[in-house]
Design an enzyme around this catalytic site. Structure first.
Site, mmCIF file in Angstrom:
data_model
loop_
_atom_site.group_PDB
_atom_site.id
_atom_site.type_symbol
_atom_site.label_atom_id
_atom_site.label_comp_id
_atom_site.label_asym_id
_atom_site.label_seq_id
_atom_site.Cartn_x
_atom_site.Cartn_y
_atom_site.Cartn_z
ATOM 1 N N TYR A 1 -8.436 -10.393 3.465
ATOM 2 C CA TYR A 1 -9.766 -9.804 3.204
ATOM 3 C C TYR A 1 -10.510 -9.437 1.965
ATOM 4 O O TYR A 1 -11.779 -8.936 2.382
ATOM 5 C CB TYR A 1 -9.420 -8.390 4.436
ATOM 6 C CG TYR A 1 -8.532 -7.526 3.686
ATOM 7 C CD1 TYR A 1 -8.871 -6.907 2.286
ATOM 8 C CD2 TYR A 1 -7.083 -7.313 3.882
ATOM 9 C CE1 TYR A 1 -8.537 -5.538 1.445
ATOM 10 C CE2 TYR A 1 -6.283 -6.412 2.948
ATOM 11 C CZ TYR A 1 -7.103 -5.606 2.037
ATOM 12 O OH TYR A 1 -6.324 -4.815 1.630
ATOM 13 N N GLU A 2 -9.829 -9.818 0.922
ATOM 14 C CA GLU A 2 -11.198 -9.199 -0.147
ATOM 15 C C GLU A 2 -11.475 -10.770 -0.883
ATOM 16 O O GLU A 2 -12.321 -10.381 -1.647
ATOM 17 C CB GLU A 2 -9.736 -8.487 -1.325
ATOM 18 C CG GLU A 2 -8.908 -7.380 -1.416
ATOM 19 C CD GLU A 2 -8.212 -7.548 -2.513
ATOM 20 O OE1 GLU A 2 -8.553 -6.988 -3.265
ATOM 21 O OE2 GLU A 2 -6.986 -7.386 -2.370
ATOM 22 N N ASN B 1 2.102 4.153 10.263
ATOM 23 C CA ASN B 1 1.091 5.025 11.830
ATOM 24 C C ASN B 1 1.225 4.202 12.337
ATOM 25 O O ASN B 1 1.759 3.115 12.256
ATOM 26 C CB ASN B 1 -0.686 4.284 11.077
ATOM 27 C CG ASN B 1 -0.960 2.869 11.440
ATOM 28 O OD1 ASN B 1 -0.377 2.719 9.925
ATOM 29 N ND2 ASN B 1 -1.563 2.442 12.241
ATOM 30 N N MET C 1 -1.804 -6.764 6.796
ATOM 31 C CA MET C 1 -2.678 -7.660 6.812
ATOM 32 C C MET C 1 -2.553 -8.083 5.318
ATOM 33 O O MET C 1 -3.014 -8.896 4.778
ATOM 34 C CB MET C 1 -3.906 -6.882 6.187
ATOM 35 C CG MET C 1 -4.396 -6.208 7.573
ATOM 36 S SD MET C 1 -6.329 -5.231 6.977
ATOM 37 C CE MET C 1 -5.644 -3.537 8.272
ATOM 38 N N SER C 2 -0.992 -8.241 5.365
ATOM 39 C CA SER C 2 -0.894 -9.094 4.201
ATOM 40 C C SER C 2 1.053 -9.924 4.101
ATOM 41 O O SER C 2 0.957 -10.399 5.724
ATOM 42 C CB SER C 2 -0.212 -7.966 2.857
ATOM 43 O OG SER C 2 0.904 -7.044 3.053
ATOM 44 N N HIS D 1 -5.261 -9.547 -1.481
ATOM 45 C CA HIS D 1 -4.909 -9.824 0.185
ATOM 46 C C HIS D 1 -6.480 -11.100 0.935
ATOM 47 O O HIS D 1 -7.279 -11.071 -0.079
ATOM 48 C CB HIS D 1 -5.715 -8.632 0.759
ATOM 49 C CG HIS D 1 -4.749 -7.313 0.390
ATOM 50 N ND1 HIS D 1 -4.960 -6.911 -0.567
ATOM 51 C CD2 HIS D 1 -3.982 -7.093 1.703
ATOM 52 C CE1 HIS D 1 -3.664 -6.120 -0.251
ATOM 53 N NE2 HIS D 1 -3.012 -6.088 0.371
ATOM 54 N N HIS E 1 -6.757 3.936 6.145
ATOM 55 C CA HIS E 1 -6.191 3.203 3.937
ATOM 56 C C HIS E 1 -6.134 4.662 4.078
ATOM 57 O O HIS E 1 -4.278 4.905 3.438
ATOM 58 C CB HIS E 1 -7.100 3.017 4.013
ATOM 59 C CG HIS E 1 -6.327 2.238 2.443
ATOM 60 N ND1 HIS E 1 -5.554 1.571 2.859
ATOM 61 C CD2 HIS E 1 -7.000 1.909 1.310
ATOM 62 C CE1 HIS E 1 -4.590 1.019 1.619
ATOM 63 N NE2 HIS E 1 -5.466 1.532 0.735
ATOM 64 N N SER F 1 1.193 -1.075 0.221
ATOM 65 C CA SER F 1 0.164 0.150 0.420
ATOM 66 C C SER F 1 1.018 1.169 -0.162
ATOM 67 O O SER F 1 1.437 1.694 0.337
ATOM 68 C CB SER F 1 -1.304 0.185 1.076
ATOM 69 O OG SER F 1 -1.885 -0.892 1.080
ATOM 70 N N HIS G 1 -3.348 0.152 -4.721
ATOM 71 C CA HIS G 1 -3.122 -0.943 -5.102
ATOM 72 C C HIS G 1 -3.055 -1.328 -6.920
ATOM 73 O O HIS G 1 -4.728 -1.760 -7.421
ATOM 74 C CB HIS G 1 -3.761 -2.544 -4.684
ATOM 75 C CG HIS G 1 -3.121 -2.110 -3.061
ATOM 76 N ND1 HIS G 1 -2.180 -3.839 -2.988
ATOM 77 C CD2 HIS G 1 -3.122 -2.290 -2.342
ATOM 78 C CE1 HIS G 1 -1.755 -3.492 -1.464
ATOM 79 N NE2 HIS G 1 -2.595 -2.390 -1.003
ATOM 80 N N ALA H 1 2.629 -2.131 4.041
ATOM 81 C CA ALA H 1 2.729 -0.399 4.763
ATOM 82 C C ALA H 1 2.381 -1.465 6.004
ATOM 83 O O ALA H 1 0.921 -2.336 6.593
ATOM 84 C CB ALA H 1 1.307 0.444 4.271
HETATM 85 N N1 HPA Z 1 -3.353 -2.525 11.339
HETATM 86 C C1 HPA Z 1 -2.681 -3.408 9.960
HETATM 87 N N2 HPA Z 1 -2.611 -2.717 9.202
HETATM 88 C C2 HPA Z 1 -2.400 -1.835 8.587
HETATM 89 C C3 HPA Z 1 -1.734 -0.787 9.437
HETATM 90 C C4 HPA Z 1 -1.771 -0.701 11.152
HETATM 91 O O1 HPA Z 1 -2.130 -0.512 12.117
HETATM 92 N N3 HPA Z 1 -1.062 0.475 8.855
HETATM 93 C C5 HPA Z 1 -0.983 -0.253 7.638
HETATM 94 N N4 HPA Z 1 -1.794 -1.666 7.430
#
Ligand code: HPA
Length: 274
Positions: free
Chosen positions: A87-88, A237, A213-214, A85, A249, A32, A63, A115
């Site tokens: 989650y998709e 973050n 998440m990846s 992913h 996001h 990301s 993406h 990320a």
């Molecule tokens: N949590 C989960 N996935 C993420 C985060 C997060 O804080 N930041 C970027 N992808």
């Protein structure tokens, strides 16, 4: 399932070879907000995955869903701009299609990037982290199903999923170039909701430095197929509850934009010394 993916990706690799005949020296999966790295490759050949029959569509902002061949420091790079992913809604075995394609095209080294939220209190937003190990908290595995024995073992070793030699070289390069780089353990959850503060406190106790998440599925598949892996997280973050700001996001993508120059410079240097 993995046998089906082996066959599907063989067909995808055939379609890709029809459009680009070079043999890549390495592959990189861009997470990301990090996709712009691909635009810095020279002599690019861009293949939108939507033009490959059988390739699942990427559904996430940031993406792009492109496969890009290009040059960096005399090497041929196969870049995946965008990933798949769980989650998709994709089966774990489908999320690792890029790794299979890289393998079919003769790649032996894979750089995975993402990320991630920083859990280690010593980290700051914008930090780059070399992934030293991971925790798979998606409780799924892309290798479940019949094993294609000719491609990899039924029970792959995971004692060093991230290549120690590559980590050491990437760290040396960062030090030489004045790029601050952290090292740590990446933990993957399914998402798509971000974590609660209580979950983050739990994950810290469990040994995670960053959460995302990846990546973990891809690295399991790479271990199965015998690829050397280097993993890099951009701390986009601080994780939930660690700062006052809410997670979004768009923030993740913005930090990618803000840090892309440093990320890009580091990756090009790493590639030139592989
Ligand atoms: N949590 C989960 N996935 C993420 C985060 C997060 O804080 N930041 C970027 N992808």
């Amino acid at each position: 399932m993995s046998t089906d993916v082996a066959t599907l990706t063989q067909a995808l690799a055939g379609q890709i070879r029809a459009r680009y005949q070079g043999v890549p020296d390495l592959a990189i999966i861009l997470g990301s907000g990090l996709g712009d790295f691909a635009t810095t490759l020279t002599d690019p050949v861009i293949i939108p995955v939507s033009e490959l029959s059988g390739y699942p569509a990427s559904t996430v902002d940031g993406h792009a869903g492109q496969i890009i061949f290009g040059k960096s420091g005399g090497k041929t790079v196969l870049a995946f701009k965008g990933r798949l992913h769980v989650y998709e809604g994709y089966e774990p075995a489908l999320t690792v299609i890029p790794v299979w394609i890289a393998r079919h095209l003769g790649v032996k080294t894979l750089i995975v990037t993402n990320a991630a939220g920083g859990i280690n209190p010593g980290f700051s937003v914008g930090d780059l982290m070399l992934i030293t190990d991971h925790i798979g908290f998606q409780f799924r595995n892309p290798l479940i199903g019949p094993n294609p024995d000719q491609m990899g073992p039924r029970f792959p070793d995971m004692s060093e999923p991230y290549d120690r030699g590559l980590i050491a070289r990437a760290e040396e390069i960062a030090i030489r170039e004045g790029i601050l780089c952290r090292k740590g353990v990446y933990l993957a959850l399914t998402g798509p909701s971000y974590e609660t503060p209580a979950e983050i406190r739990m994950l810290r106790v469990l040994g995670a430095d960053a959460v995302g998440m990846s990546t973990v599925m891809e690295v399991i598949q790479a271990a199965h197929l015998g690829l050397r892996v280097l993993g890099i997280s951009l701390i986009s973050n601080m994780a939930s509850g660690m700062s006052d700001s809410k997670l979004s996001h768009s923030e993740v993508n913005e930090v990618g934009q803000a840090r892309k120059a440093v990320f890009t410079r580091w990756i090009h240097s790493i590639i030139s010394e592989l």
